[in-house]
Each structure stands twice: as structure tokens, then as C-alpha cells.
Design a protein around this motif. Structure first.
Motif, short mmCIF file in Angstrom:
data_model
loop_
_atom_site.label_atom_id
_atom_site.label_comp_id
_atom_site.label_asym_id
_atom_site.label_seq_id
_atom_site.Cartn_x
_atom_site.Cartn_y
_atom_site.Cartn_z
N SER A 6 1.07 -0.92 -0.41
CA SER A 6 -0.05 -0.17 0.35
C SER A 6 0.55 1.31 -0.13
O SER A 6 2.15 0.90 0.67
CB SER A 6 -0.99 0.03 1.05
OG SER A 6 -0.10 0.07 2.41
N ILE A 12 1.42 10.51 1.24
CA ILE A 12 -0.31 10.59 0.54
C ILE A 12 -0.76 11.93 0.79
O ILE A 12 -1.42 13.24 0.31
CB ILE A 12 -1.66 10.25 0.56
CG1 ILE A 12 -1.39 8.61 -0.12
CG2 ILE A 12 -2.57 10.23 0.24
CD1 ILE A 12 -1.30 8.72 -1.21
N PHE A 53 -9.62 8.19 5.94
CA PHE A 53 -9.09 6.89 5.21
C PHE A 53 -10.35 6.31 5.28
O PHE A 53 -11.23 6.18 6.23
CB PHE A 53 -7.86 6.23 5.83
CG PHE A 53 -6.62 7.99 5.63
CD1 PHE A 53 -6.48 7.63 3.71
CD2 PHE A 53 -6.17 8.15 6.60
CE1 PHE A 53 -4.97 8.72 4.25
CE2 PHE A 53 -5.41 9.28 6.53
CZ PHE A 53 -4.44 9.44 5.12
N SER A 56 -8.08 1.44 2.01
CA SER A 56 -6.86 1.49 1.92
C SER A 56 -6.11 2.09 0.33
O SER A 56 -7.20 1.59 -0.81
CB SER A 56 -5.43 0.12 2.72
OG SER A 56 -6.10 -0.49 1.42
N ILE A 57 -5.05 2.78 -0.25
CA ILE A 57 -4.50 2.92 -1.63
C ILE A 57 -3.45 2.29 -2.51
O ILE A 57 -3.00 2.02 -1.15
CB ILE A 57 -4.14 4.63 -1.46
CG1 ILE A 57 -6.03 5.67 -0.34
CG2 ILE A 57 -3.79 4.79 -2.49
CD1 ILE A 57 -4.79 6.78 -0.21
N LYS A 58 -3.96 1.45 -3.11
CA LYS A 58 -2.95 0.57 -3.40
C LYS A 58 -2.08 1.01 -4.52
O LYS A 58 -2.60 2.17 -5.08
CB LYS A 58 -3.58 -1.36 -3.98
CG LYS A 58 -5.25 -1.35 -3.53
CD LYS A 58 -4.55 -2.17 -1.91
CE LYS A 58 -5.60 -2.91 -1.25
NZ LYS A 58 -5.10 -3.42 -0.18
N CYS A 63 -4.38 7.37 -8.72
CA CYS A 63 -4.14 8.26 -7.80
C CYS A 63 -5.27 8.96 -8.08
O CYS A 63 -4.78 9.65 -9.17
CB CYS A 63 -4.17 7.79 -6.51
SG CYS A 63 -3.59 7.05 -5.38
N VAL A 83 -9.12 11.93 -2.82
CA VAL A 83 -8.15 11.28 -2.89
C VAL A 83 -9.80 9.97 -3.64
O VAL A 83 -9.90 9.14 -2.89
CB VAL A 83 -7.42 10.33 -1.91
CG1 VAL A 83 -6.41 9.04 -2.85
CG2 VAL A 83 -5.89 11.74 -2.16
N GLU A 84 -9.19 9.14 -5.09
CA GLU A 84 -9.86 8.61 -5.91
C GLU A 84 -9.53 7.88 -5.81
O GLU A 84 -8.24 8.40 -6.20
CB GLU A 84 -10.83 8.95 -6.50
CG GLU A 84 -11.95 10.23 -5.43
CD GLU A 84 -13.17 10.33 -6.52
OE1 GLU A 84 -13.32 10.11 -7.94
OE2 GLU A 84 -13.84 11.14 -6.14
N GLN A 85 -9.45 6.45 -6.38
CA GLN A 85 -9.23 5.30 -7.59
C GLN A 85 -10.12 4.28 -7.25
O GLN A 85 -10.93 4.12 -7.36
CB GLN A 85 -8.05 4.52 -6.23
CG GLN A 85 -6.73 4.40 -5.82
CD GLN A 85 -5.89 3.86 -4.94
OE1 GLN A 85 -6.46 2.95 -4.80
NE2 GLN A 85 -5.03 3.40 -5.84
N ASN A 90 -11.26 7.78 -1.20
CA ASN A 90 -10.63 6.65 -0.72
C ASN A 90 -10.12 7.48 0.75
O ASN A 90 -9.71 6.99 1.57
CB ASN A 90 -9.22 6.11 -1.27
CG ASN A 90 -9.36 4.87 -1.92
OD1 ASN A 90 -10.42 4.68 -2.63
ND2 ASN A 90 -8.17 3.82 -1.65
N CYS A 91 -9.99 8.71 0.53
CA CYS A 91 -9.55 10.00 1.78
C CYS A 91 -10.30 11.22 1.00
O CYS A 91 -9.99 11.49 0.09
CB CYS A 91 -7.49 9.47 1.10
SG CYS A 91 -7.34 11.02 3.06
#
Length: 125
Positions: A6, A12, A53, A56-58, A63, A83-85, A90-91
Motif C-alpha cells: 500500500s 499521500i 481514510f 486503503s490506497i493500493k 490515484c 483522493v479516489e481510485q 479513499n481519502c
């Protein structure tokens, strides 16, 4: 464990802080103004109000960061960063940025608009 799959959270937050400064700076640019040597002010982070959060951000996925102004004061601007995936949030964090003059570092005045309320469109990076 020394290494995980991660993203480092500190990195970040560093990127989110950088984007918050850019969003505040862009907000203060007048439409159509020509900037030759940059503006005569800069923004510093006064505080990070909250960081949430949601998952988790992979490292294996791209991102997407987006930021927008949520409040404008007399010398400060509140900026929200998401913050997006793959379309999933995600955050999210809220930063308070304070404008400073380049010459003396005194607080910048006059960033407030007429109605004391402004919500800008998202600025994506």
C-alpha cells in the motif's frame, strides 16, 4: 513489516498539502490576469482540520486527486482534497491555507468575496 503493498500515508498527505496550496493560489488568480513573475503572495498550511481514510490506497491502481475551496476568510482559505481510485473515494482532508505577502510575510488580506461564501468547482490533478 518493512514493506507493504500500500502507499505510504505520509506521501499521500504531502501531495494533498501541495494540491491544497495550488487550489488556494488558483482561487486568488483573477480570470485573464497575466502572470509574468508569479504573484506577490504565497500560501502556507495553517492547519489540517481532519483527514478521513475510508479504504486503503493500493499501489497497483492510479490515484486521482481533486480539490475545491469550501470557505474563504479575510486572510485564509479552507480547501477540501479528495483522493479516489477507480471512482471510489479513499481519502478526504480539509486544509486551512493562509496567504502571506512575499515581501514581509505579513498576512494577505482581501481574499474574501462579497457574500463571505464561495464553493469553487473541483480542480483535478
Amino acid at each position: 513489516r518493512f514493506y507493504s503493498y500500500s502507499v505510504r500515508i505520509g506521501r499521500i498527505i504531502e501531495v494533498m498539502d501541495y494540491i491544497a496550496g495550488n487550489v488556494a493560489y488558483r482561487y486568488c488568480l483573477e480570470k485573464g490576469a497575466e502572470v509574468k513573475n508569479g504573484l506577490d503572495y504565497y500560501f502556507v498550511t495553517a492547519t489540517v482540520d481532519k483527514i478521513d481514510f475510508f479504504s486503503s490506497i493500493k499501489t497497483s491502481k492510479e490515484c486521482s486527486f481533486s480539490g475545491y475551496v469550501t470557505y474563504v476568510g479575510s486572510s485564509s482559505i479552507e480547501v477540501c482534497i479528495d483522493v479516489e481510485q477507480e471512482g471510489v473515494l479513499n481519502c478526504s482532508a480539509t486544509f486551512v491555507m493562509v496567504g502571506k505577502k512575499k515581501d514581509h510575510g505579513s498576512p494577505l488580506e482581501g481574499t474574501q468575496n462579497k457574500n463571505n461564501r464561495f464553493i469553487a468547482p473541483k480542480i483535478c490533478f
